[in-house]
Design a protein around this motif. Structure first.
Motif, PDB file in Angstrom:
ATOM      1  N   THR A 119       0.801  -1.232   0.000  1.00  0.00           N
ATOM      2  CA  THR A 119       0.000   0.000   0.000  1.00  0.00           C
ATOM      3  C   THR A 119       0.829   1.275   0.000  1.00  0.00           C
ATOM      4  O   THR A 119       0.260   2.365  -0.131  1.00  0.00           O
ATOM      5  N   LYS A 135       3.107   0.330  -6.279  1.00  0.00           N
ATOM      6  CA  LYS A 135       2.106   1.199  -6.898  1.00  0.00           C
ATOM      7  C   LYS A 135       2.169   1.101  -8.425  1.00  0.00           C
ATOM      8  O   LYS A 135       1.125   1.051  -9.096  1.00  0.00           O
ATOM      9  N   TYR A 140      -4.520  -1.788   5.503  1.00  0.00           N
ATOM     10  CA  TYR A 140      -3.795  -0.526   5.318  1.00  0.00           C
ATOM     11  C   TYR A 140      -3.091  -0.145   6.618  1.00  0.00           C
ATOM     12  O   TYR A 140      -3.543   0.723   7.359  1.00  0.00           O
ATOM     13  N   THR A 181      -0.791   5.235   3.157  1.00  0.00           N
ATOM     14  CA  THR A 181      -2.102   5.236   2.508  1.00  0.00           C
ATOM     15  C   THR A 181      -3.136   4.714   3.507  1.00  0.00           C
ATOM     16  O   THR A 181      -2.997   3.607   4.029  1.00  0.00           O
ATOM     17  N   ALA A 213      -8.372   5.933  -1.071  1.00  0.00           N
ATOM     18  CA  ALA A 213      -7.149   6.712  -1.305  1.00  0.00           C
ATOM     19  C   ALA A 213      -6.161   5.929  -2.149  1.00  0.00           C
ATOM     20  O   ALA A 213      -5.475   6.493  -3.019  1.00  0.00           O
ATOM     21  N   PHE A 214      -6.087   4.627  -1.907  1.00  0.00           N
ATOM     22  CA  PHE A 214      -5.151   3.793  -2.665  1.00  0.00           C
ATOM     23  C   PHE A 214      -5.521   3.749  -4.141  1.00  0.00           C
ATOM     24  O   PHE A 214      -4.669   3.894  -5.020  1.00  0.00           O
ATOM     25  N   GLU A 234      -4.623   6.945  -5.802  1.00  0.00           N
ATOM     26  CA  GLU A 234      -3.191   7.053  -6.049  1.00  0.00           C
ATOM     27  C   GLU A 234      -2.760   6.174  -7.215  1.00  0.00           C
ATOM     28  O   GLU A 234      -1.944   6.582  -8.046  1.00  0.00           O
TER      29      GLU A 234
END
Length: 254
Positions: free
Chosen positions: A130, A136, A156, A164, A169-170, A173
């Motif tokens: 995360t 990512k 998380y 994160t 939110a993840f 992103e």
């Protein structure tokens, strides 16, 4: 003999454009039809060319099988390692290479920093999905339904105040990473460690690995590390070209 081989190989990119009849092949090669037919028959015998019912020729199934076999036999770590070493020599910081395996992102190569302060990461160790920049990049390349399903089943952990916090939110992103083509971890896993990463792509444009440069705040600030992003991206692009067999191109813009 070398001219014969050259002519035979010249047929393959022609047929990659689409099926062609004997006359078109002969014209493209600048040879008599009998010569073109002889070359086509040889390629057909080896499964590299197939003759259709309409007497046109197309690329054969064995060519695709050989291409797939060649891709599967490529060792991304072996190809990338000299580039990682060169990047490390230029910047002095720790360089990582990671891949996505099942539900984990794992480091498969590492070149240590020249500084006394060392990273605790090690080859074979999974990364924090995360927050890690390499994770990512690899997860952002997944199809949207897979990204969403993965994000919703992950935990998380609050590694730091910058970690994160949740799936929403993840996903946001990952969408941003997918759009910009690079990623960062600025104190998300460890307060004192920053990281910038870029993707390594295969022949189909999909992300097959991710590479990164990491450094502690005591060596460089986050802003100073971000100035290396163009160099990191150029290195990743060079690995991508070698991995996919593409010829060198102009350097990517900063």
């Amino acid at each position: 003999m070398s001219q014969t081989v050259d002519r035979a190989l010249s047929i393959l990119p022609l047929l990659a454009e689409g099926p062609a009849d004997l006359g078109r092949v002969a014209d493209r090669l600048g040879v008599h039809k009998s010569t073109a037919l002889r070359l086509l028959r040889t390629l057909h015998e080896h499964g590299l060319v197939h003759r259709q019912a309409d007497q046109r020729y197309r690329l054969g199934a064995r060519l695709f099988a050989l291409a797939q076999q060649a891709v599967e036999s490529l060792d991304i770590r072996e190809i990338a390692h000299p580039h990682l070493v060169a990047l490390n020599e230029q910047c002095g910081h720790t360089v990582h290479l990671a891949v996505h395996e099942e539900d984990e992102v794992v480091y498969i190569d590492k070149v240590d920093s020249r500084y006394p302060v060392r990273m605790y990461s090690r080859i074979g160790k999974p990364v924090a999905l995360t927050v890690a920049a390499v994770a990512k990049l690899l997860l952002a390349d997944l199809p949207e339904p897979e990204r969403r399903a993965l994000a919703e089943r992950l935990d998380y952990p609050p590694y730091t105040a910058r970690s994160t916090p949740h799936a929403t939110a993840f996903l946001a992103e990952l969408a941003a990473v997918r759009e910009q083509g690079w990623a960062t971890d600025l104190g998300g896993h460890e307060e004192s460690i920053n990281c910038v990463a870029a993707p390594v792509r295969g022949t189909d444009g999909r992300v097959v690995a991710a590479m990164s440069v990491s450094a502690p705040n005591v060596v460089v600030t986050a802003d100073e590390l971000l100035t290396l992003l163009p160099l990191v991206r150029r290195t990743a692009d060079a690995i991508s070209r070698e991995y996919s067999g593409k010829p060198p191109t102009e350097e990517a813009p900063a």
